[in-house]
Scaffold this motif. Structure first.
Motif, mmCIF file in Angstrom:
data_model
loop_
_atom_site.group_PDB
_atom_site.id
_atom_site.type_symbol
_atom_site.label_atom_id
_atom_site.label_comp_id
_atom_site.label_asym_id
_atom_site.label_seq_id
_atom_site.Cartn_x
_atom_site.Cartn_y
_atom_site.Cartn_z
ATOM 1 N N ILE A 179 35.524 36.425 38.205
ATOM 2 C CA ILE A 179 35.636 37.559 39.123
ATOM 3 C C ILE A 179 36.604 38.585 38.534
ATOM 4 O O ILE A 179 37.434 38.255 37.676
ATOM 5 N N GLY A 180 36.465 39.836 38.997
ATOM 6 C CA GLY A 180 37.372 40.890 38.570
ATOM 7 C C GLY A 180 38.012 41.515 39.805
ATOM 8 O O GLY A 180 37.450 41.456 40.909
ATOM 9 N N ARG A 181 39.169 42.084 39.621
ATOM 10 C CA ARG A 181 39.829 42.741 40.755
ATOM 11 C C ARG A 181 39.368 44.185 40.854
ATOM 12 O O ARG A 181 39.284 44.890 39.850
ATOM 13 N N MET A 182 39.072 44.608 42.062
ATOM 14 C CA MET A 182 38.653 45.984 42.313
ATOM 15 C C MET A 182 39.800 46.741 42.990
ATOM 16 O O MET A 182 40.952 46.510 42.709
ATOM 17 N N HIS A 183 39.452 47.624 43.891
ATOM 18 C CA HIS A 183 40.414 48.517 44.533
ATOM 19 C C HIS A 183 41.097 47.850 45.728
ATOM 20 O O HIS A 183 40.683 46.780 46.168
ATOM 21 N N GLY A 184 42.100 48.539 46.240
ATOM 22 C CA GLY A 184 42.769 48.069 47.452
ATOM 23 C C GLY A 184 43.484 46.757 47.208
ATOM 24 O O GLY A 184 43.691 46.335 46.074
ATOM 25 N N ARG A 185 43.848 46.103 48.299
ATOM 26 C CA ARG A 185 44.597 44.861 48.124
ATOM 27 C C ARG A 185 43.697 43.644 48.081
ATOM 28 O O ARG A 185 44.131 42.569 47.684
ATOM 29 N N GLY A 186 42.412 43.824 48.489
ATOM 30 C CA GLY A 186 41.606 42.611 48.618
ATOM 31 C C GLY A 186 40.187 42.654 48.093
ATOM 32 O O GLY A 186 39.424 41.728 48.349
ATOM 33 N N TRP A 187 39.808 43.701 47.339
ATOM 34 C CA TRP A 187 38.419 43.760 46.874
ATOM 35 C C TRP A 187 38.267 43.169 45.470
ATOM 36 O O TRP A 187 39.076 43.426 44.586
ATOM 37 N N TYR A 188 37.184 42.421 45.315
ATOM 38 C CA TYR A 188 36.885 41.765 44.036
ATOM 39 C C TYR A 188 35.425 42.018 43.666
ATOM 40 O O TYR A 188 34.609 42.354 44.524
ATOM 41 N N ALA A 189 35.113 41.839 42.375
ATOM 42 C CA ALA A 189 33.731 41.970 41.913
ATOM 43 C C ALA A 189 33.288 40.662 41.282
ATOM 44 O O ALA A 189 34.082 39.967 40.645
ATOM 45 N N ARG A 190 31.994 40.350 41.490
ATOM 46 C CA ARG A 190 31.398 39.228 40.756
ATOM 47 C C ARG A 190 30.881 39.758 39.424
ATOM 48 O O ARG A 190 30.633 40.964 39.292
ATOM 49 N N THR A 191 30.672 38.883 38.478
ATOM 50 C CA THR A 191 30.135 39.333 37.177
ATOM 51 C C THR A 191 28.695 38.846 37.035
ATOM 52 O O THR A 191 28.287 38.365 35.990
#
Ligand SMILES: Cc1cc2nc3c(=O)[nH]c(=O)nc-3n(C[C@H](O)[C@H](O)[C@H](O)COP(=O)(O)O)c2cc1C
Length: 221
Positions: A179-191
């Motif tokens: 997973i990667g970290r996105m914006h804000g305090r709690g958003w993530y991305a799957r790969t």
């Protein structure tokens, strides 16, 4: 819209950077203090910057002014750490290790994680993580509120079922499900949303554009 970084406060600069430079990989770092007390923390100001020598870098800030992150204190003290990568299955436990605990709390215990011994450094690796890199400190660049840790990778562990061909060093990258970290305090991305775009050899580009230099248009020479 222009945001002139000279005109805005540090917090706002941070916000602009972390909501645009995305996704960021996550270094799930295990370190130890001089007495051997284990510590884990998550860091998304992280990437690999050179393959040979194999160098990773991590930006570690303060809990509050004057109290640097425990990971940074430990790495200064012992010069060793392990970067574990974070898969979808690890997400919730990674988030628990990122709670701003006091320095004497072992986050691995809090998150119910188990460790396996490392071979080249003292801090162990996280057994539940698909990939772990044993690292030794090269340098800490002082960025003021942040210490930029440069580490040399001494050894990498990859879970057996994620290695396609050990002799050729081929890894089944999509199967890592990082997973990667996105914006804000709690958003993530799957790969998992991938596309393939092969590199274009210069000869193929010249043939396609019909130019000697490959650059079509009036500026080409
Ligand atoms: C996904 C994620 C990424 C993070 N990235 C960073 C980072 O790059 N730099 C940083 O200083 N803190 C970052 N944090 C916050 C630290 O994980 C948190 O402050 C943690 O308590 C630090 O642990 P330590 O004091 O044991 O080192 C991040 C937290 C999360 C959940």
């Amino acid at each position: 819209m222009l945001f002139d970084f000279k005109e805005i406060a540090g917090k706002e600069r941070y916000k602009l950077l972390v909501s645009t430079v995305t996704p960021r990989p996550i270094a799930w770092i295990v370190s130890q203090d001089a007495q051997g007390l284990l510590n884990a923390g998550a860091f998304s100001f992280f990437n690999a910057f050179s393959g040979d020598p194999p160098v990773v870098a991590i930006g570690m800030g303060n809990h509050k002014p004057g109290r640097p992150k425990d990971s940074l204190v430990n790495i200064r003290e012992t010069s060793q750490f392990v970067v574990n990568l974070v898969s979808e299955e690890n997400a919730e436990q990674m988030n628990i290790t990122a709670i701003e605990f006091d320095a004497d709390v072992n986050e691995l215990e809090q998150a119910g994680l188990t460790t396996l011994p490392s071979v080249r450094v003292k801090p162990p690796r996280i057994a539940e993580s698909p990939v772990a890199m044993e690292c030794e400190l090269m340098q800490i660049v002082d960025l003021g509120e942040t210490g930029l840790v440069l580490g040399r990778v001494l050894a990498m562990h990859v879970r057996d079922d994620l290695v396609l061909d050990a002799a050729s060093h081929y890894i089944d990258t999509p199967k890592l499900r990082l997973i990667g970290r996105m914006h804000g305090r709690g958003w993530y991305a799957r790969t998992s949303d991938l596309f393939d775009m092969p590199r274009i050899p210069v000869a193929a580009w010249k043939m396609k554009t019909g130019t000697a230099s490959g650059a079509a248009g009036k500026n080409s020479r």
